[in-house]
Design a protein around this motif. Structure first.
Motif, PDB file in Angstrom:
ATOM      1  N   UNK A 137       0.843  -1.192   0.000  1.00  0.00           N
ATOM      2  CA  UNK A 137       0.000   0.000   0.000  1.00  0.00           C
ATOM      3  C   UNK A 137       0.874   1.237   0.000  1.00  0.00           C
ATOM      4  N   UNK A 138       0.711   2.130  -0.972  1.00  0.00           N
ATOM      5  CA  UNK A 138       1.627   3.257  -1.126  1.00  0.00           C
ATOM      6  C   UNK A 138       0.978   4.624  -0.947  1.00  0.00           C
ATOM      7  N   UNK A 139      -0.340   4.708  -0.993  1.00  0.00           N
ATOM      8  CA  UNK A 139      -0.972   6.014  -0.884  1.00  0.00           C
ATOM      9  C   UNK A 139      -1.766   6.117   0.410  1.00  0.00           C
ATOM     10  N   UNK A 140      -3.082   6.052   0.353  1.00  0.00           N
ATOM     11  CA  UNK A 140      -3.899   6.247   1.554  1.00  0.00           C
ATOM     12  C   UNK A 140      -4.512   4.951   2.063  1.00  0.00           C
ATOM     13  N   UNK A 141      -3.959   3.812   1.642  1.00  0.00           N
ATOM     14  CA  UNK A 141      -4.448   2.502   2.085  1.00  0.00           C
ATOM     15  C   UNK A 141      -5.888   2.231   1.667  1.00  0.00           C
ATOM     16  N   UNK A 142      -6.370   2.909   0.657  1.00  0.00           N
ATOM     17  CA  UNK A 142      -7.671   2.577   0.075  1.00  0.00           C
ATOM     18  C   UNK A 142      -7.416   1.719  -1.159  1.00  0.00           C
ATOM     19  N   UNK A 158      -5.442  -5.898  -8.011  1.00  0.00           N
ATOM     20  CA  UNK A 158      -5.722  -4.774  -7.117  1.00  0.00           C
ATOM     21  C   UNK A 158      -5.413  -3.445  -7.788  1.00  0.00           C
ATOM     22  N   UNK A 159      -6.034  -2.393  -7.240  1.00  0.00           N
ATOM     23  CA  UNK A 159      -5.851  -1.033  -7.743  1.00  0.00           C
ATOM     24  C   UNK A 159      -5.834  -0.082  -6.563  1.00  0.00           C
ATOM     25  N   UNK A 160      -4.842   0.829  -6.534  1.00  0.00           N
ATOM     26  CA  UNK A 160      -4.780   1.868  -5.514  1.00  0.00           C
ATOM     27  C   UNK A 160      -4.511   3.204  -6.193  1.00  0.00           C
ATOM     28  N   UNK A 161      -5.337   4.199  -5.915  1.00  0.00           N
ATOM     29  CA  UNK A 161      -5.199   5.514  -6.529  1.00  0.00           C
ATOM     30  C   UNK A 161      -4.355   6.432  -5.657  1.00  0.00           C
ATOM     31  N   UNK A 162      -3.683   7.391  -6.302  1.00  0.00           N
ATOM     32  CA  UNK A 162      -2.942   8.414  -5.576  1.00  0.00           C
ATOM     33  C   UNK A 162      -3.923   9.212  -4.715  1.00  0.00           C
ATOM     34  N   UNK A 163      -3.539   9.458  -3.454  1.00  0.00           N
ATOM     35  CA  UNK A 163      -4.421  10.216  -2.568  1.00  0.00           C
ATOM     36  C   UNK A 163      -4.323  11.721  -2.778  1.00  0.00           C
ATOM     37  N   UNK A 164      -3.402  12.180  -3.652  1.00  0.00           N
ATOM     38  CA  UNK A 164      -3.293  13.601  -3.958  1.00  0.00           C
ATOM     39  C   UNK A 164      -2.612  14.430  -2.896  1.00  0.00           C
ATOM     40  N   UNK A 165      -1.922  13.784  -1.928  1.00  0.00           N
ATOM     41  CA  UNK A 165      -1.292  14.522  -0.833  1.00  0.00           C
ATOM     42  C   UNK A 165       0.149  14.910  -1.114  1.00  0.00           C
ATOM     43  N   UNK A 166       0.720  14.485  -2.230  1.00  0.00           N
ATOM     44  CA  UNK A 166       2.101  14.823  -2.533  1.00  0.00           C
ATOM     45  C   UNK A 166       2.187  16.218  -3.138  1.00  0.00           C
ATOM     46  N   UNK A 167       3.266  16.944  -2.803  1.00  0.00           N
ATOM     47  CA  UNK A 167       3.494  18.267  -3.374  1.00  0.00           C
ATOM     48  C   UNK A 167       3.965  18.183  -4.814  1.00  0.00           C
ATOM     49  N   UNK A 169       2.398  16.668  -7.241  1.00  0.00           N
ATOM     50  CA  UNK A 169       1.297  16.428  -8.167  1.00  0.00           C
ATOM     51  C   UNK A 169       0.654  15.083  -7.912  1.00  0.00           C
ATOM     52  N   UNK A 170       0.207  14.438  -8.961  1.00  0.00           N
ATOM     53  CA  UNK A 170      -0.497  13.170  -8.833  1.00  0.00           C
ATOM     54  C   UNK A 170       0.233  12.086  -9.604  1.00  0.00           C
ATOM     55  N   UNK A 171       0.443  10.944  -8.962  1.00  0.00           N
ATOM     56  CA  UNK A 171       1.148   9.840  -9.582  1.00  0.00           C
ATOM     57  C   UNK A 171       0.199   8.857 -10.235  1.00  0.00           C
ATOM     58  N   UNK A 172       0.767   7.944 -11.003  1.00  0.00           N
ATOM     59  CA  UNK A 172      -0.029   6.901 -11.633  1.00  0.00           C
ATOM     60  C   UNK A 172      -0.580   5.940 -10.583  1.00  0.00           C
ATOM     61  N   UNK A 173      -1.697   5.311 -10.907  1.00  0.00           N
ATOM     62  CA  UNK A 173      -2.283   4.320 -10.011  1.00  0.00           C
ATOM     63  C   UNK A 173      -1.338   3.138  -9.826  1.00  0.00           C
ATOM     64  N   UNK A 174      -1.447   2.495  -8.657  1.00  0.00           N
ATOM     65  CA  UNK A 174      -0.731   1.259  -8.391  1.00  0.00           C
ATOM     66  C   UNK A 174      -1.612   0.086  -8.820  1.00  0.00           C
TER      67      UNK A 174
END
Length: 331
Positions: A137-142, A158-167, A169-174
């Motif tokens: 799990x690399x973003x917000x554990x969702x 599985x699929x995990x989306x960027x939580x948008x908390x990085x300064x 920008x937004x990364x690709x989905x896991x």
């Protein structure tokens, strides 16, 4: 070692729907723990608990559904003395398989077997600098995970989306894929797991202590990440068991990294003996490793006497070992 969980269950019948079930389970720990920091040592009492709520139901057409939520508290932690909840999970399952969303394993972690066995009151079996729980799990554990089993095989995506908390920008989905297989051969129970994950991450979003090894040049910046992991496990009726783990991390603009892990166990009657070793290593041979040993004695009824020791719990210079002795309780 299997724990006996004593559950308090509430059954609620709804008109026109199958019965729903709500289960409350809990664990508690008490004992003494000590951590050695260079020439200093800190020995103290330890107690903690968690409460796990599990809910399940079934539709008139046979579709199963449910959710879970956990509260944790640790009297020795200033920031976690009051109960802190996890993100929880919700799921549905049927002939199509099972779909889970929330604080759950991605497909890679789902497929691989961890090297740790048994329990201790302050987690000596899993907190050494060289240990990895194969967390993906690399973003917000969702994490959204789909799994399906057929015979001795299991498959997950599985699929995990960027939580948008990085300064940055937004990364690709896991995106993760995993497969596992269990069989018996010549009186030996065997298990194999293979997992793959791809996406983007930042140094701040890597887990398992891995960021400490890396050069800080890309701190906060996104980098491509491809991960492949393998595990193999074996156990025999005589009580011996072993787990091997290997995970390779390939980064777009940082040194590649590997993790190696071995776990050994022996269980006879109520007694469990366990040892594990793990190592993180980069391509330029920077590395951290640690090992742990523990003893469990199952008293029955959900109570386990537990003792454990690990040789290094800090990435700072010098080994910093930790031990604990106490009782783990399940209700």
């Amino acid at each position: 070692m299997k724990k006996i969980l004593l559950a308090t269950t509430a059954l609620c019948a709804f008109a026109g729907a199958a019965a729903a079930e709500v289960t409350v389970q809990g664990t508690a720990e008490m004992g003494v723990t000590s951590t050695e920091y260079s020439d200093n040592s800190k020995t103290q009492f330890h107690n903690s608990y968690n409460i796990n709520f599990k809910m399940s139901g079934e539709t008139d057409t046979g579709l199963a559904f449910g959710a879970s939520y956990r509260l944790d508290a640790d009297a020795n932690s200033e920031e976690n003395q009051n109960p802190v909840g996890d993100n929880g999970t919700a799921w549905i399952s049927g002939a199509f398989g099972k779909l889970t969303l929330g604080d759950t394993d991605g497909a890679l972690d789902w497929a691989l077997t961890e090297t740790a066995m048994g329990t201790t009151i302050t987690d000596e079996g899993t907190i050494g600098v060289g240990y990895s729980g194969n967390s993906d799990g690399y973003y917000d554990d969702q994490v959204l995970r789909y799994e399906y089993s057929f015979g001795d095989f299991g498959f997950a995506a599985s699929l995990e989306q960027d939580d948008g908390n990085s300064t940055s920008g937004e990364g690709d989905e896991m995106i993760g894929l995993g497969v596992k297989y269990a069989t018996s051969m010549g009186g030996v129970d065997l298990g194999f797991g293979l997992g793959y994950q791809t996406g983007q991450t930042t140094r701040d979003e890597l887990g398992n202590g891995a960021p400490i090894i890396f050069d800080a040049d890309y701190d906060g910046e996104y980098t491509d990440l491809d991960v492949i992991g393998l595990s193999a496990s074996a156990s025999v009726d005589a009580g011996f068991s072993a787990v091997l783990n290997y995970v390779d991390y390939s980064f777009g603009d940082a040194e590649d990294m590997q993790h190696y892990g071995v776990g050994l166990g022996y269980e006879v009657g109520a007694l469990l003996l366990h040892a594990n070793w793990g190592k993180w290593e980069t391509d330029n041979n920077d590395s951290f490793d640690s090992y742990a040993v523990l003893v469990n004695y199952d008293l029955g009824g959900g109570a386990i006497l537990a003792a454990g020791w690990t040789n290094d719990v800090s990435f700072d210079d010098g080994e910093q070992d930790q031990w604990s002795v106490g009782m783990s309780m399940s209700f």
